[in-house]
Scaffold this motif. Structure first.
Motif, PDB file in Angstrom:
ATOM      1  N   GLN A  80      -3.505  -4.703   8.679  1.00 59.34           N
ATOM      2  CA  GLN A  80      -4.610  -4.506   9.622  1.00 59.34           C
ATOM      3  C   GLN A  80      -4.382  -5.280  10.909  1.00 59.34           C
ATOM      4  O   GLN A  80      -4.701  -4.799  11.990  1.00 59.34           O
ATOM      5  N   ILE A  81      -3.832  -6.471  10.790  1.00 61.32           N
ATOM      6  CA  ILE A  81      -3.538  -7.281  11.976  1.00 61.32           C
ATOM      7  C   ILE A  81      -2.526  -6.554  12.856  1.00 61.32           C
ATOM      8  O   ILE A  81      -2.709  -6.452  14.070  1.00 61.32           O
ATOM      9  N   ALA A  82      -1.464  -6.035  12.248  1.00 68.03           N
ATOM     10  CA  ALA A  82      -0.430  -5.322  12.999  1.00 68.03           C
ATOM     11  C   ALA A  82      -1.019  -4.094  13.701  1.00 68.03           C
ATOM     12  O   ALA A  82      -0.721  -3.839  14.877  1.00 68.03           O
ATOM     13  N   ALA A  83      -1.854  -3.359  13.005  1.00 61.77           N
ATOM     14  CA  ALA A  83      -2.468  -2.163  13.597  1.00 61.77           C
ATOM     15  C   ALA A  83      -3.377  -2.543  14.767  1.00 61.77           C
ATOM     16  O   ALA A  83      -3.352  -1.886  15.820  1.00 61.77           O
ATOM     17  N   VAL A 105      -2.756 -15.972  14.867  1.00 65.57           N
ATOM     18  CA  VAL A 105      -1.633 -15.136  14.425  1.00 65.57           C
ATOM     19  C   VAL A 105      -1.034 -14.491  15.666  1.00 65.57           C
ATOM     20  O   VAL A 105      -1.750 -13.885  16.470  1.00 65.57           O
ATOM     21  N   SER A 106       0.278 -14.617  15.804  1.00 67.87           N
ATOM     22  CA  SER A 106       0.983 -14.014  16.933  1.00 67.87           C
ATOM     23  C   SER A 106       1.789 -12.809  16.442  1.00 67.87           C
ATOM     24  O   SER A 106       1.968 -12.610  15.237  1.00 67.87           O
ATOM     25  N   ARG A 107       2.287 -12.039  17.380  1.00 61.90           N
ATOM     26  CA  ARG A 107       3.162 -10.920  17.023  1.00 61.90           C
ATOM     27  C   ARG A 107       4.368 -11.435  16.241  1.00 61.90           C
ATOM     28  O   ARG A 107       4.817 -10.803  15.299  1.00 61.90           O
ATOM     29  N   GLU A 108       4.886 -12.565  16.657  1.00 64.45           N
ATOM     30  CA  GLU A 108       6.044 -13.154  15.978  1.00 64.45           C
ATOM     31  C   GLU A 108       5.720 -13.443  14.511  1.00 64.45           C
ATOM     32  O   GLU A 108       6.556 -13.243  13.634  1.00 64.45           O
ATOM     33  N   ASP A 109       4.501 -13.925  14.234  1.00 66.00           N
ATOM     34  CA  ASP A 109       4.098 -14.191  12.851  1.00 66.00           C
ATOM     35  C   ASP A 109       4.106 -12.910  12.020  1.00 66.00           C
ATOM     36  O   ASP A 109       4.542 -12.905  10.869  1.00 66.00           O
ATOM     37  N   VAL A 110       3.618 -11.828  12.611  1.00 65.18           N
ATOM     38  CA  VAL A 110       3.580 -10.541  11.906  1.00 65.18           C
ATOM     39  C   VAL A 110       5.000 -10.043  11.643  1.00 65.18           C
ATOM     40  O   VAL A 110       5.323  -9.609  10.527  1.00 65.18           O
ATOM     41  N   ILE A 111       5.844 -10.140  12.647  1.00 64.76           N
ATOM     42  CA  ILE A 111       7.229  -9.687  12.473  1.00 64.76           C
ATOM     43  C   ILE A 111       7.943 -10.524  11.421  1.00 64.76           C
ATOM     44  O   ILE A 111       8.676  -9.995  10.579  1.00 64.76           O
ATOM     45  N   ARG A 112       7.709 -11.835  11.416  1.00 69.28           N
ATOM     46  CA  ARG A 112       8.307 -12.706  10.401  1.00 69.28           C
ATOM     47  C   ARG A 112       7.819 -12.308   9.010  1.00 69.28           C
ATOM     48  O   ARG A 112       8.597 -12.275   8.057  1.00 69.28           O
ATOM     49  N   ALA A 113       6.539 -11.980   8.889  1.00 70.21           N
ATOM     50  CA  ALA A 113       5.982 -11.565   7.597  1.00 70.21           C
ATOM     51  C   ALA A 113       6.634 -10.277   7.113  1.00 70.21           C
ATOM     52  O   ALA A 113       6.937 -10.133   5.924  1.00 70.21           O
ATOM     53  N   VAL A 114       6.857  -9.353   8.033  1.00 73.90           N
ATOM     54  CA  VAL A 114       7.520  -8.097   7.671  1.00 73.90           C
ATOM     55  C   VAL A 114       8.947  -8.382   7.205  1.00 73.90           C
ATOM     56  O   VAL A 114       9.411  -7.837   6.199  1.00 73.90           O
ATOM     57  N   THR A 124       2.290   0.537  11.135  1.00 73.45           N
ATOM     58  CA  THR A 124       2.487   0.453  12.570  1.00 73.45           C
ATOM     59  C   THR A 124       3.961   0.152  12.852  1.00 73.45           C
ATOM     60  O   THR A 124       4.469  -0.838  12.348  1.00 73.45           O
ATOM     61  N   PRO A 125       4.636   0.989  13.615  1.00 69.83           N
ATOM     62  CA  PRO A 125       6.032   0.687  13.914  1.00 69.83           C
ATOM     63  C   PRO A 125       6.155  -0.667  14.633  1.00 69.83           C
ATOM     64  O   PRO A 125       5.344  -0.995  15.488  1.00 69.83           O
ATOM     65  N   ILE A 126       7.140  -1.434  14.254  1.00 69.80           N
ATOM     66  CA  ILE A 126       7.339  -2.761  14.816  1.00 69.80           C
ATOM     67  C   ILE A 126       7.500  -2.690  16.348  1.00 69.80           C
ATOM     68  O   ILE A 126       7.052  -3.550  17.063  1.00 69.80           O
ATOM     69  N   TYR A 127       8.115  -1.628  16.851  1.00 69.03           N
ATOM     70  CA  TYR A 127       8.312  -1.534  18.299  1.00 69.03           C
ATOM     71  C   TYR A 127       6.988  -1.392  19.050  1.00 69.03           C
ATOM     72  O   TYR A 127       6.941  -1.562  20.258  1.00 69.03           O
ATOM     73  N   ASP A 128       5.881  -1.086  18.358  1.00 66.60           N
ATOM     74  CA  ASP A 128       4.581  -1.005  19.003  1.00 66.60           C
ATOM     75  C   ASP A 128       3.904  -2.371  19.114  1.00 66.60           C
ATOM     76  O   ASP A 128       2.893  -2.503  19.768  1.00 66.60           O
ATOM     77  N   LEU A 129       4.434  -3.366  18.430  1.00 66.64           N
ATOM     78  CA  LEU A 129       3.815  -4.698  18.485  1.00 66.64           C
ATOM     79  C   LEU A 129       4.162  -5.423  19.745  1.00 66.64           C
ATOM     80  O   LEU A 129       5.056  -5.273  20.408  1.00 66.64           O
TER      81      LEU A 129
END
Length: 129
Positions: A80-83, A105-114, A124-129
């Motif tokens: 949900q955060i990524a979306a 929470v930053s975009r970097e945190d979400v990408i690290r979690a992925v 949500t595609p990562i390139y949209d973050l």
């Protein structure tokens, strides 16, 4: 995985009466692009970013901050955060416990979690973050 699992708990925040010059120093020293704005009770009353600093005029944070706070609860799933970040074009989200700041929470945190997690799927595609 939830916001509480990936958030930064020691958040750099500023007060509404913080001089804009001090805000600029804080962002530069910590190499960050934005911070939550909290009142003396810890309630999140706004957010301010490097974009606000560059685009708006004022002597204090309260005159350039965004008052519309989009935040998430500690139990918000990373998906949900990524979306939310992708659809609202946000780089960071305050994590709230009630109206008070619990983390960020930053975009970097979400990408690290992925990158580290295998127990969720992100739509949500990562390139949209």
């Amino acid at each position: 995985m939830l916001a509480r699992d990936i958030m930064t708990k020691r958040v750099i925040a500023v007060k509404p009466l913080t001089p804009v010059k001090n805000l600029a120093k804080t962002l530069s020293e910590h190499r960050i692009g934005g911070v939550p704005v909290v009142d003396r009770n810890g309630k999140v009353v706004g957010v301010v970013s490097d974009r606000d600093l560059a685009a708006r005029k004022g002597k204090q944070v309260k005159s350039i901050m965004s008052r519309r706070v989009i935040g998430v609860a500690e139990d918000t799933p990373v998906e949900q955060i990524a979306a939310l970040m992708a659809t609202r074009h946000l780089k960071r989200l305050p994590v709230l416990r009630g109206q008070k700041l619990a983390g960020i929470v930053s975009r970097e945190d979400v990408i690290r979690a992925v990158a580290l997690g295998d127990n969720f799927s992100i739509r949500t595609p990562i390139y949209d973050l």
